[in-house]
Every structure is written in structure tokens, then in C-alpha cells.
Design a protein around this motif. Sequence first.
Motif, PDB file in Angstrom:
ATOM      1  N   PRO A   9       0.776  -1.286   0.011  1.00  0.00           N
ATOM      2  CA  PRO A   9       0.083   0.038   0.030  1.00  0.00           C
ATOM      3  C   PRO A   9       0.651   1.206  -0.224  1.00  0.00           C
ATOM      4  N   GLY A  10       2.161   1.261   0.134  1.00  0.00           N
ATOM      5  CA  GLY A  10       3.014   2.386   0.039  1.00  0.00           C
ATOM      6  C   GLY A  10       3.440   2.952   1.380  1.00  0.00           C
ATOM      7  N   ASP A  11       4.392   3.632   1.578  1.00  0.00           N
ATOM      8  CA  ASP A  11       5.104   4.033   2.889  1.00  0.00           C
ATOM      9  C   ASP A  11       4.050   4.751   3.709  1.00  0.00           C
ATOM     10  N   ALA A  12       3.131   5.488   3.242  1.00  0.00           N
ATOM     11  CA  ALA A  12       2.181   6.230   4.067  1.00  0.00           C
ATOM     12  C   ALA A  12       1.288   5.569   4.850  1.00  0.00           C
ATOM     13  N   ALA A  13       0.694   4.131   4.239  1.00  0.00           N
ATOM     14  CA  ALA A  13      -0.135   3.629   4.863  1.00  0.00           C
ATOM     15  C   ALA A  13       0.650   2.556   5.932  1.00  0.00           C
ATOM     16  N   LEU A  14       1.498   2.309   5.453  1.00  0.00           N
ATOM     17  CA  LEU A  14       2.394   1.272   6.366  1.00  0.00           C
ATOM     18  C   LEU A  14       3.087   2.084   7.547  1.00  0.00           C
ATOM     19  N   GLU A  15       3.313   3.351   7.659  1.00  0.00           N
ATOM     20  CA  GLU A  15       3.907   4.135   8.636  1.00  0.00           C
ATOM     21  C   GLU A  15       2.564   4.256   9.609  1.00  0.00           C
ATOM     22  N   ALA A  16       1.495   4.494   8.999  1.00  0.00           N
ATOM     23  CA  ALA A  16       0.156   4.738  10.020  1.00  0.00           C
ATOM     24  C   ALA A  16      -0.046   3.395  10.730  1.00  0.00           C
ATOM     25  N   TYR A  30       2.395   1.315  11.460  1.00  0.00           N
ATOM     26  CA  TYR A  30       3.493   1.301  12.419  1.00  0.00           C
ATOM     27  C   TYR A  30       3.310   2.114  13.767  1.00  0.00           C
ATOM     28  N   LYS A  31       2.854   3.430  13.296  1.00  0.00           N
ATOM     29  CA  LYS A  31       2.541   4.070  14.634  1.00  0.00           C
ATOM     30  C   LYS A  31       1.415   4.019  15.560  1.00  0.00           C
ATOM     31  N   ALA A  32       0.298   3.147  14.856  1.00  0.00           N
ATOM     32  CA  ALA A  32      -0.744   2.684  15.736  1.00  0.00           C
ATOM     33  C   ALA A  32      -0.387   1.376  16.433  1.00  0.00           C
ATOM     34  N   GLY A  33       0.379   0.602  15.805  1.00  0.00           N
ATOM     35  CA  GLY A  33       0.820  -0.375  16.834  1.00  0.00           C
ATOM     36  C   GLY A  33       2.463  -0.844  17.084  1.00  0.00           C
ATOM     37  N   SER A  34       2.928   0.239  17.269  1.00  0.00           N
ATOM     38  CA  SER A  34       4.350  -0.058  17.197  1.00  0.00           C
ATOM     39  C   SER A  34       4.972  -1.102  18.118  1.00  0.00           C
ATOM     40  N   GLN A  35       4.162  -1.395  19.328  1.00  0.00           N
ATOM     41  CA  GLN A  35       4.556  -2.396  20.214  1.00  0.00           C
ATOM     42  C   GLN A  35       4.856  -3.913  19.445  1.00  0.00           C
ATOM     43  N   ARG A  36       3.944  -3.670  18.333  1.00  0.00           N
ATOM     44  CA  ARG A  36       3.957  -5.105  17.870  1.00  0.00           C
ATOM     45  C   ARG A  36       5.308  -5.254  17.071  1.00  0.00           C
ATOM     46  N   PHE A  37       6.040  -4.257  16.989  1.00  0.00           N
ATOM     47  CA  PHE A  37       7.482  -4.609  16.129  1.00  0.00           C
ATOM     48  C   PHE A  37       8.472  -4.323  16.949  1.00  0.00           C
ATOM     49  N   LEU A  38       8.250  -4.347  18.391  1.00  0.00           N
ATOM     50  CA  LEU A  38       9.151  -4.367  19.514  1.00  0.00           C
ATOM     51  C   LEU A  38      10.338  -5.461  19.116  1.00  0.00           C
ATOM     52  N   GLN A  39      11.662  -5.091  19.213  1.00  0.00           N
ATOM     53  CA  GLN A  39      12.441  -6.137  18.937  1.00  0.00           C
ATOM     54  C   GLN A  39      13.284  -6.445  20.296  1.00  0.00           C
ATOM     55  N   PRO A  40      13.428  -7.687  20.725  1.00  0.00           N
ATOM     56  CA  PRO A  40      14.383  -8.078  22.070  1.00  0.00           C
ATOM     57  C   PRO A  40      15.690  -7.787  21.871  1.00  0.00           C
ATOM     58  N   PRO A  41      16.612  -7.802  22.804  1.00  0.00           N
ATOM     59  CA  PRO A  41      18.007  -7.606  22.906  1.00  0.00           C
ATOM     60  C   PRO A  41      18.535  -8.016  21.573  1.00  0.00           C
ATOM     61  N   ARG A  42      19.383  -7.163  20.819  1.00  0.00           N
ATOM     62  CA  ARG A  42      20.001  -7.844  19.786  1.00  0.00           C
ATOM     63  C   ARG A  42      21.635  -7.600  19.816  1.00  0.00           C
ATOM     64  N   ARG A  43      22.317  -8.295  19.083  1.00  0.00           N
ATOM     65  CA  ARG A  43      23.725  -8.353  19.405  1.00  0.00           C
ATOM     66  C   ARG A  43      24.244  -8.081  17.775  1.00  0.00           C
ATOM     67  N   VAL A  44      25.528  -7.619  17.881  1.00  0.00           N
ATOM     68  CA  VAL A  44      26.116  -7.553  16.540  1.00  0.00           C
ATOM     69  C   VAL A  44      27.732  -8.298  17.127  1.00  0.00           C
TER      70      VAL A  44
END
Length: 634
Positions: free
Chosen positions: A208-215, A217-231
Motif C-alpha cells: 500500500p506504500g509508505d504512508a499507509a504502512l507508517e500509519a 507502524y505508529k498505531a501498533g509500534s509495540q507489535r514490532f518491538l525487538q528483543p535485545p540484539r547483538r552485533v
Amino acid sequence: MLRSFRQVFKSNRTPMAAVMIVVLLGLVAYLAPSGRVDTPDTVVARVYGREVLLRDMSEHMQELYQRFGKQGNPEALKPFIQSQALRDLMNQKLMEELADRHGVVVTDEEVGARLRAFLRQYPVLLDPQGNLKSTAELKQIFQETGFNPALQERNLRNELLRTKLIQQAALQVPVDEPWLAVEHRLRNEKVGFQQATLAVDAAVVADPGDAALEAIYKAGSQRFLQPPRRVIQFVTVDRAALGKAAETDEAALKAAFEARKSDYIEFKARHILFKAEGDAQMQEATAKAQLLRERLVKGQDFGKAAEELSEDPSAKGNGGDLGWFNAARMVKPFSDAAAALKPGEISQPVRTQYGVHLIKLEGRREKRFDDVKAQLAQEVSDGRFNTRAQERLEQIRKRANGGDLAAAAKSLGSQAQLSQPFANEPGAQSEGLPELPQLAGEAFRLKVGEVSKPQRIGDRHLIFRVQEELPEAVPPFKEVRAKVLAAYRLEEARKQTLAKAQQALQSGGLQAVGPISDQAAAPLNGLRDLVAHPSIRKALLETPVGQTTPLLWTQDGKLWVARITSREPAPALTFESRRGLIQEVQTTEAQKLLSAELQALDQQGRQRPGFSSFWGHFSGIYVNASAVQVPVEE
């Protein structure tokens, strides 16, 4: 009391100070990591004060090698065997800790009784009266067969401990009447139905494009919470990096051939076996074999004698023919005796763990250098590659001295790279590092700044250094755009699939949803994949015959629906069957409770890995990463 202690201490200041110094030095020696070379008593892990020693791990690895079989290259199998052995032993220590907390005890008498019952299953260990043979006789049999009674005793103790924990937990599971009724129906009520499934195809949903996806993302940002990551910073060495260093020459191949020449000698033989156990039977079998040998040497047909007299079942029908074999395929006394014979000769009686043999050698052949040259070239090349790659990585590791690997790698003609951030989860990926799924666990066990040991994974060797750890966070939109898009596509695809299925049911019935499969009338408990889903289980139990269940999502993400075709009620519970069912349910739930407790104990312990602290010796989980490379006896 405290005042008295202080007075004693003041009046004996010098002796008490000496005592305290000795105690402190002992604690330092006990708590500080040792710089000595690993020995069988080296601690590879400590679980709530319970030590896993190098010898324990090595023994269990041997047990696992026998269980899984040395298929393919043992070195390729070693990382899995090593990891499994360490996991098994640490889990056992967790169970011992849990047993202590619950007051569960397994006595030596209980273990001894179980061990004796186990040994009585084998007739070879029993005397004519059906009792276990003497300790001396048993010890000899164990040595000949390679059986380890101490290992079996440990396994039986572990089994008893687990059983007692489950029994204790089962008593705390209250099974009420509604629960019992459902479990009874699942096991005994026979249900027949037709079912259809509809798969979800998220790929057909457009971006749907960045605008729709960003909406989203903002509405449910906790869904994309990432655990501790390492490099991690890593250095790899493959064959191309070593150039000609791993290549072989004719002289090296011929030297390898000469060193292993005995491996390429094969024998063709027949044998006659007289089974025997213990000294008395061995002597009797040897006498029979000696008498038979005298007749065979005078001309009696060996093959016919094997058919008539051999106690090896495989000798029937083939005259005791063993075909072609090399020394490695037979037990050593047998292969040594065969190797000492000339074609046509018959051996003296040969004792092995199976009894007494007579061997007639019928042929001997030896592979030439040219026959095995290609195989040798591959083996020698692999050996050189492994040695040279490990040496280079070990040099890089030493030159880096716990710091950045880049300069040390460059000085030896290699290059250090950085991985993309990754979490400690299955399927972790990073571009340029296909080995990451096998490294992720170790990368999270090491501390930030620590360097791993050189190791081979797949076709190359590598070392890595834990560069940094990123805290739990919601990454910027650009970093997780792909995940946001995947979530959007899946959600839209599920909506479309559900609408399509609802319309299909209204217009054409079950067959319009998708291909139909028939499930013959049977207890639902046998359909584990379906009844594991609470909503599907409830639908199958409550939907009347002739009607259709609601549309439901399966655990693998498909839309499912069924029409009940028959239902045969479960018979009424008797007193005995009711009691048995309650015990079965309680045991099943107790196993789940035990697994959950062990997992919680494991997670709690790993939060306190402090080997160097007094507290860490008794209340945490420590893994000695520098000692887990256990040498395996081949």
C-alpha cells in the motif's frame, strides 16, 4: 554470643587473622577461573552449585554418538553432539535443584532395586537358578561387552527423580467433573466428519506504500518491538583464502597410504561360532572347537560343518560365509586371528565376547595406492585445510588479545566483518554470515567484548567477537518496513480469505470452500493437531450431527471448517476407569507443570551467571565457554 566472639577474636588476633587469610585464599582459588589446562575435573558448567565436569560431558557425548550413530563425518556431527550433551546434563542438574526445593529424594536402595531389575532382563547375567551372577563374573562380562553399570545407575536415578517429581505434582492437580467429562469424551466418544481448509496467500496483497504502512507502524509500534540484539565481528577462512596451503602432493598421499595400509587390506572368510558366557562355558566351547578343528584340518567340509554346528544364526544357509571385510568391521581378537592366517588355513579357537570361533581364511586382497588415491587426496586436503584454518584463526585471536579483530585479521591476510543486528532466536539471519543460526546461541552466551574459539561450520572456519548489544527497542520504521508490510499483507489476506469462505458456505456448502477430506468415526484424542486448538476441539465436541462448525483458524494459519457426519457417545465411566482417567489427566498436567518449572528455573539462573562471585557458585547458571570443546574418543 556476638560479644563473646568479639572478645575471643581480640584476644587471638594473630591466629584468627591467619585462619581468615587461609579461608580467603581458599575462596579465591575456588571462585577464580583457573588458568590451567583442561582436565577431566574441569568444570564446564555450574547449575545452582551443581557442577558438570568435563568427564561427565565426554561420557555423555560417547553415549550420544552410540545413540545417533557415527554417520558421515564425526567432526561434522560433533557440534550437535556436544551441544546436546551439555544441554542434557544441565537439565539434569536443574531437575536435581527442583527436587531439593520440593523435598523429593531418591535413595540408593531404590536405585539399586531398579538396577538389579534392569540387569535381570538379560539371561547372560543370570546363573542357572535365575539369580544375578557373582560380582566378579558380572564385572568380567561388563568389561567384555563395554557395558557401563555406573552410567546405567545414573540414568535410572534420573528417571526415578523425574517420576517422583511428576507424581508429587500430579497430586496437586484438581480434576473437576466438567474437565473429566471433556477428557472422557475426547478419549472415548467417536466422531465422524468432513472437513475443508483454505490456505491464506499473503503474496497477492499489494504493497500500500509508505504512508499507509507508517500509519500501521505508529498505531501498533509495540507489535514490532525487538528483543535485545547483538552485533558480532567475525573472521572466516575458507579454502580459497588459504590458496595452495591446503593442497596435497604425491609424496604426502603415499605417506598417508603407507600409514593406513592396514585399513585397505580385506579378508574373505568363513567362521563357526560356539556361543559361551563365563569361564566354564568358554572352556567347554574351546574344547568343542578344538575337536572340530582337528576334523576340519583332516578334510571335513568347513561350510557343511558351519551349517550343522555353528550357533551363529547367520551361518544357516551360507555355510558361515562372512564375505569380504576389513579389520575395522570385526572385534579385534577375530580380525587379528584372520590377519594371521594364509588362504586355506583354519585358525585355532578364537575367544571373543560372543563365544569361541573357528575361522577359515578363503582370500585376502589389498587395495592399491591408485585405487584409494582420490579418497586419500580429499581426506589429506581436508585435514590440512582444517589445521591451517584453525592455526590462522588462533593467531588472529591471540594477536587481537581480546580486542578488535580487524587489525589482527588484516596482518594475516584476512578481513573482519560486522554482522547485522540479530536476536537470540531460531532462524536468525545476517547477510554474508549463513552460519549465524548455529552461532546465535553462543553469541549470546559470551559477554560483550569476548572472542569465541575457532570453529568449523560447513565449508569454512571462523571466529567472532561480540561487538555490542542493542537494548530492547522499537526500531525506526525503515529498519522494520519489511515486517510491517508482512504483517499488513497477512492481516488483509486473512480478511479476504474469511470473506471468501463465508460466501462459499452460503452459496455452495462445504465443498465450495475447498477440497473435502473424510474423517472416519474415531475418538478425537487421536487427532492431536486439531484438538490441540481449543476452539476447534470445542467445535468438534459441541456441533450437532449434520451441522457445520464455525470457520476457525488452525495453528498453521489455515482457515478450517467441518460438518459432523456421525457421533457415537462415550460409554459411562466405571469407578476404575474414572480413577484411571483422573490419574492420566493429572500425570499429563504434572508433566507440563514440571517443564514450566524447569524452564523458569533455567531462565532465572541464566540471569545470574556470576561464576567469579560467591553468590554465582550457588544461585546461578554458569557455562565455561572456554572448556566446552570436549575431545571425543573415536
